[in-house]
Scaffold this motif. Structure first.
Motif, mmCIF file in Angstrom:
data_model
loop_
_atom_site.group_PDB
_atom_site.id
_atom_site.type_symbol
_atom_site.label_atom_id
_atom_site.label_comp_id
_atom_site.label_asym_id
_atom_site.label_seq_id
_atom_site.Cartn_x
_atom_site.Cartn_y
_atom_site.Cartn_z
ATOM 1 N N UNK A 1 78.884 118.236 46.203
ATOM 2 C CA UNK A 1 79.451 117.148 47.015
ATOM 3 C C UNK A 1 79.993 117.687 48.338
ATOM 4 N N UNK A 2 80.678 118.856 48.277
ATOM 5 C CA UNK A 2 81.220 119.430 49.501
ATOM 6 C C UNK A 2 80.103 119.860 50.442
ATOM 7 N N UNK A 3 79.042 120.459 49.867
ATOM 8 C CA UNK A 3 77.927 120.899 50.703
ATOM 9 C C UNK A 3 77.213 119.713 51.328
ATOM 10 N N UNK A 4 77.088 118.640 50.576
ATOM 11 C CA UNK A 4 76.462 117.438 51.137
ATOM 12 C C UNK A 4 77.285 116.888 52.290
ATOM 13 N N UNK A 5 78.629 116.891 52.085
ATOM 14 C CA UNK A 5 79.487 116.399 53.165
ATOM 15 C C UNK A 5 79.392 117.293 54.396
ATOM 16 N N UNK A 6 79.421 118.636 54.157
ATOM 17 C CA UNK A 6 79.301 119.559 55.280
ATOM 18 C C UNK A 6 77.948 119.455 55.974
ATOM 19 N N UNK A 7 76.875 119.237 55.161
ATOM 20 C CA UNK A 7 75.554 119.091 55.759
ATOM 21 C C UNK A 7 75.485 117.857 56.650
ATOM 22 N N UNK A 8 76.099 116.770 56.173
ATOM 23 C CA UNK A 8 76.120 115.560 57.008
ATOM 24 C C UNK A 8 76.885 115.809 58.302
ATOM 25 N N UNK A 9 78.053 116.484 58.165
ATOM 26 C CA UNK A 9 78.826 116.764 59.372
ATOM 27 C C UNK A 9 78.067 117.712 60.311
ATOM 28 N N UNK A 10 77.406 118.715 59.719
ATOM 29 C CA UNK A 10 76.648 119.662 60.536
ATOM 30 C C UNK A 10 75.485 118.980 61.241
ATOM 31 N N UNK A 11 74.804 118.084 60.518
ATOM 32 C CA UNK A 11 73.685 117.367 61.133
ATOM 33 C C UNK A 11 74.166 116.509 62.301
#
Length: 398
Positions: free
Chosen positions: A103-113
Motif C-alpha cells: 500500500x505504501x509503495x502504491x501510494x509512493x508510486x502514485x506520488x512519484x508519477x
C-alpha cells in the motif's frame, strides 16, 4: 533441548553385576563338581558368564539408548511444534508487513508519477525555450560566420588581386630594367640597374609569396624544362644575401616547366631563411644530389642550431594542411609558402642539424618533376609571363 544421560553407566553396571553373580555361581559350581570335570566346567562356566555379561551389557545399552531416543524424539517434536508456531506467526507478520508495504509503495508510486509528470512538463517547456534560444543563437552565429567567411573571401580575393597586380608590375619592371641593361654600357649605370633589378626581383618574390598564400596563380610559366643551374641561380637572385650563397652542383638534370617556378620560389625561401639566420659574413652552401627517388637539394648554414622542438615546428609549418594567415610572420611566413608549394608539386621538405654548425634544409624533387631531355635557361627580358629574375653580375661566380 535438555541433555540426555549417557547409556554407558547403566550398561557398565549391568555388566559388572552380571559378571560378579555369574562368576560367583561358576566358582561354586566348579568347587562342588568332581575334580575330573572341574577344568572343563570352569572353561564352560567362564565362557557362559562372559557371554551373559556381554548380553546384559548389550540389552542394558539398547534399552537405555531406546529410552533416550524416545525422549529426544519427544523433545524434537515439541521444538518443531514451537518452531512451526513461530514460523506461522512470522508468516502472518510478513503478510501484514507486505500488505502495508504494498500500500505504501502504491501510494509512493502514485506520488512519484505525479511529480514526474510535473517535472516532465516543466522540463519540456524549458527544453522548448532552450531549443528556441539555441536556434536563434545558431542562426545568429551562422549569419556571423557567413559574414566572416564572406569578408575573409573578399579579403583573400583582394589580396590575390593585389598580389597579381604586384606580380605584373614587378614583371614589367624587370623587363624594363633588363632592356635598360642592354642599352646602357656605362659601368656605373649598369651597376645601379643591376641593383634595381635585384631589388625588384625580391619584391616580385614577396608578391609571389602573397599569391601562393592567397591561392592565386603565379605569373611565370615555361613550356620546356629548366636546367638545374638556372633553377639554383634564379633562386639566388631573389634573396638579399645572394653574395654569400655557394653552389655545389654538377647535375645536368632539368625541372619540368610547370613546376620550375614553384621549385625556384621554394628554394629561394629556404635560402633567404638560411641567409637571414646566419652571421652576416657566414656562407650558405647549396648541394645537389641525385638519388633513385629524385633529386635532393640541401641548403646548409652555420647560424643558430635549431633544437628538436624547433625542428619539429619547422617541419609542421611546411606540412600543415590548414593555414592561419593571422599568425604568420618572419620565418613562419616563408615556411608556409614552402609548405604550399611542396603540396602543390609533390616536394618533400625536412630539416636537420647542419654539419657546419647551423641548420640544414632538405628539399627532394620526385622523379616526376625531373627531365633529362632538351632543356632551356630562362631568357632575360622576355615579356610576361616572365622568367626568373636575372642574377646580378656579382653572383655570377660566387
Amino acid at each position: 533441548m535438555t541433555a540426555s544421560p549417557s547409556p554407558l553407566r547403566p550398561s557398565a553396571l549391568a555388566l559388572l553385576i552380571t559378571a560378579v553373580a555369574g562368576g560367583a555361581f561358576s566358582t561354586a559350581a566348579v568347587a562342588a563338581a568332581p575334580s575330573s570335570v572341574g577344568t572343563p566346567l570352569a572353561w564352560f562356566s567362564g565362557s557362559g558368564v562372559l557371554l551373559l555379561s556381554v548380553a546384559a551389557f548389550a540389552v542394558t545399552w539398547s534399552s537405555c539408548t531406546a529410552r533416550m531416543r524416545r525422549g529426544l524424539i519427544s523433545e524434537l517434536r515439541a521444538e518443531l511444534a514451537a518452531r512451526d508456531g513461530h514460523i506461522a506467526r512470522m508468516i502472518a507478520d510478513a503478510a501484514r508487513d507486505t500488505a502495508a508495504h504494498t500500500a505504501e509503495r502504491s501510494r509512493l508510486a502514485d506520488e512519484h508519477a505525479a511529480a514526474l509528470e510535473q517535472l516532465t512538463q516543466a522540463h519540456a517547456a524549458e527544453l522548448e525555450g532552450l531549443a528556441a534560444a539555441q536556434s536563434a543563437s545558431r542562426e545568429r552565429l551562422a549569419g556571423e560566420l557567413r559574414r566572416a567567411q564572406s569578408g575573409r573571401a573578399a579579403a583573400m580575393a583582394a589580396a590575390a588581386n593585389a598580389a597579381g597586380r604586384m606580380q605584373a608590375l614587378a614583371t614589367g619592371m624587370l623587363a624594363d630594367l633588363r632592356e635598360m641593361e642592354h642599352r646602357h654600357a656605362d659601368e656605373d649605370v649598369l651597376t645601379d640597374l643591376l641593383h634595381l633589378d635585384h631589388r625588384t626581383a625580391q619584391a616580385g618574390r614577396l608578391a609571389d609569396s602573397i599569391a601562393v598564400l592567397t591561392g592565386a596563380r603565379s605569373g611565370r610559366r615555361w613550356a620546356k624544362p629548366i636546367v638545374m643551374e638556372s633553377i639554383l641561380r634564379g633562386a639566388m637572385g631573389r634573396i638579399g644575401g645572394y653574395q654569400r650563397v655557394r653552389l655545389h652542383s654538377t647535375s645536368d638534370a632539368a625541372v619540368a616547366g610547370h613546376a620550375a617556378e614553384g621549385v625556384m620560389h621554394a628554394l629561394a625561401e629556404l635560402l633567404d631563411n638560411a641567409a637571414n639566420f646566419s652571421p652576416p659574413t657566414a656562407e650558405v652552401h647549396v648541394y645537389v644530389e641525385e638519388v633513385p627517388a629524385g633529386i635532393i637539394i640541401t641548403v646548409e648554414d652555420s647560424g643558430l642550431v635549431m633544437s628538436e622542438v624547433q625542428l619539429r615546428r619547422a617541419e609542421q609549418a611546411v606540412t600543415a594542411e590548414s593555414l592561419d594567415l593571422a599568425g604568420l610572420s618572419g620565418t613562419r611566413l616563408g615556411l608556409a609558402v614552402v609548405g604550399r608549394l611542396a603540396r602543390k608539386h609533390g616536394l618533400t621538405v625536412s630539416f636537420r642539424p647542419s654539419a657546419r654548425g647551423g641548420t640544414g634544409a632538405l628539399m627532394m624533387l620526385p622523379q616526376e618533376l625531373i627531365s633529362r631531355g632538351p632543356a632551356e635557361a630562362p631568357a632575360p627580358g622576355t615579356a610576361a609571363p616572365a622568367p626568373a629574375p636575372a642574377i646580378p653580375a656579382q653572383a655570377a661566380a660566387p
